[in-house]
Design an enzyme around this catalytic site. Sequence first.
Site, short mmCIF file in Angstrom:
data_model
loop_
_atom_site.label_atom_id
_atom_site.label_comp_id
_atom_site.label_asym_id
_atom_site.label_seq_id
_atom_site.Cartn_x
_atom_site.Cartn_y
_atom_site.Cartn_z
N ASP A 152 52.73 -0.54 -16.66
CA ASP A 152 52.88 0.74 -15.94
C ASP A 152 52.29 1.87 -16.79
OD1 ASP A 152 56.26 1.86 -16.78
OD2 ASP A 152 54.88 0.58 -17.91
N ASP B 153 51.67 1.38 -22.91
CA ASP B 153 50.99 0.31 -22.17
C ASP B 153 49.49 0.36 -22.45
OD1 ASP B 153 53.24 1.61 -20.42
OD2 ASP B 153 53.13 -0.46 -19.75
N ASN C 94 56.44 4.27 -15.32
CA ASN C 94 56.26 5.55 -16.01
C ASN C 94 55.81 6.64 -15.03
OD1 ASN C 94 56.90 4.93 -18.72
ND2 ASN C 94 54.98 3.79 -18.88
N THR D 74 55.18 -5.20 -19.45
CA THR D 74 55.55 -4.06 -20.31
C THR D 74 56.02 -2.88 -19.45
OG1 THR D 74 53.27 -3.21 -20.31
CG2 THR D 74 53.90 -4.75 -22.08
N PHE E 102 64.53 1.91 -20.16
CA PHE E 102 63.83 2.33 -18.95
C PHE E 102 63.34 1.17 -18.08
CE2 PHE E 102 61.47 5.30 -16.38
CZ PHE E 102 60.31 4.64 -16.03
N ASN E 103 62.59 0.22 -18.64
CA ASN E 103 61.98 -0.85 -17.83
C ASN E 103 63.04 -1.66 -17.07
OD1 ASN E 103 59.38 -0.19 -18.55
ND2 ASN E 103 59.29 -1.66 -20.23
N HIS F 75 56.23 1.00 -28.10
CA HIS F 75 57.00 -0.12 -27.54
C HIS F 75 56.11 -1.31 -27.13
CE1 HIS F 75 60.35 2.76 -27.22
NE2 HIS F 75 59.58 3.56 -26.52
N ASP F 76 55.20 -1.08 -26.20
CA ASP F 76 54.53 -2.19 -25.51
C ASP F 76 53.60 -3.03 -26.38
OD1 ASP F 76 54.32 -0.18 -22.50
OD2 ASP F 76 55.96 -1.37 -23.32
O1 RIB Z 1 61.54 2.12 -22.59
C1 RIB Z 1 60.19 2.05 -22.98
C2 RIB Z 1 59.38 1.34 -21.92
O2 RIB Z 1 59.43 2.08 -20.71
C3 RIB Z 1 57.89 1.26 -22.28
O3 RIB Z 1 57.35 0.11 -21.70
C4 RIB Z 1 57.32 2.48 -21.63
O4 RIB Z 1 55.94 2.33 -21.34
C5 RIB Z 1 58.12 2.53 -20.36
O5 RIB Z 1 57.52 1.62 -19.44
CA CA Z 2 55.45 0.35 -20.18
#
Ligand code: RIB
Ligand code: CA
Length: 313
Positions: free
Chosen positions: A13, A18, A42, A127, A168-169, A242-243
Amino acid sequence: MNTKARKIILDCDPGHDDAVAIELAGKHPAIDLLGITVVSGNQTLDKTLNNALHLVQHLGLDVPVYAGCGIPMIRQSQVIADDIHGKSGLDGPVFSELEIEAEKEHAVQFIVETLRKSDGDITLVPTGPLTNIAMAMRLAPDIVPKIKEIVLMGGAYQLGNTTPVAEFNIYVDAEAAHVVFESGAPIVMMGLDLTRQALCYPSIVERMRKIDNKASKLFSDMMGFFNETQKRIFGWDGAPLHDPTCIAYLINPDCVETKDMRVKVEIRSENCYGQTICDFYNVNKEEPNAKVGVKLNTELFWDILEEGLRQYD
Ligand code: RIB
Ligand code: CA
């Protein structure tokens, strides 16, 4: 393509982190990027798709891009992260006019057909929210045994980032995450506990900028924006990348220490919806369903990222 390269489908996303995962996977000899599937997260799907296409075009990648699901499986309200990633979902870099298009096939269909035709040697790398992956599993349960591994960014066994306990994801589509974690497919979970060790300090941005190619310039343009929003909202001196930890793990698993855990996704609780409940000490004496990232070898991680960015002209 190196025959030993790990075949992957990157489901994302974009989203600044990403985008770095796409940069790292795009030309690295250890990765065979079969396709990029896009999901809302996102930002709304139209924007995450637009960003994925811009990234593929700008980086000169010969990789098909597929539009996926734009709304979660069950919840009605859509959650986006425009506070972190901006109005476009990838604020900061300026791209030239878009000339490429997404494939006509839906991302879920691409995932199903590609896995069905495979020898069971394809790794899924989600991701973003897990809607596309879960929908594929529900549409075609026969694909689950064909999945070599799912290496996902999501969840946390400690603090969340979207609610006090949810990442979040997972939070965006907790029901989809529940389907994936209960599927029986081999899962490696890069949660916030791991990814918050990949803090992209200004010294790292400067190190990558000095590579002085199109990928490194894009990286520093993106981090300029991403570092600012992460500082303002979370107080990070370097944005957590993160990703890309998922891709780095596939390139060299030595960069992440994992611990086997039983992970359950909370889908009923009002206060804890979207929490990944990770049985760190196996107090419930249940079979683990995931390898959960606990420690990042940060030096190796940044070396892998630099190696990936150096693959571009
Ligand atoms: O919480 C972080 C994740 O949520 C990452 O993958 C960021 O890109 C969002 O998608
Ligand atoms: Ca992401």
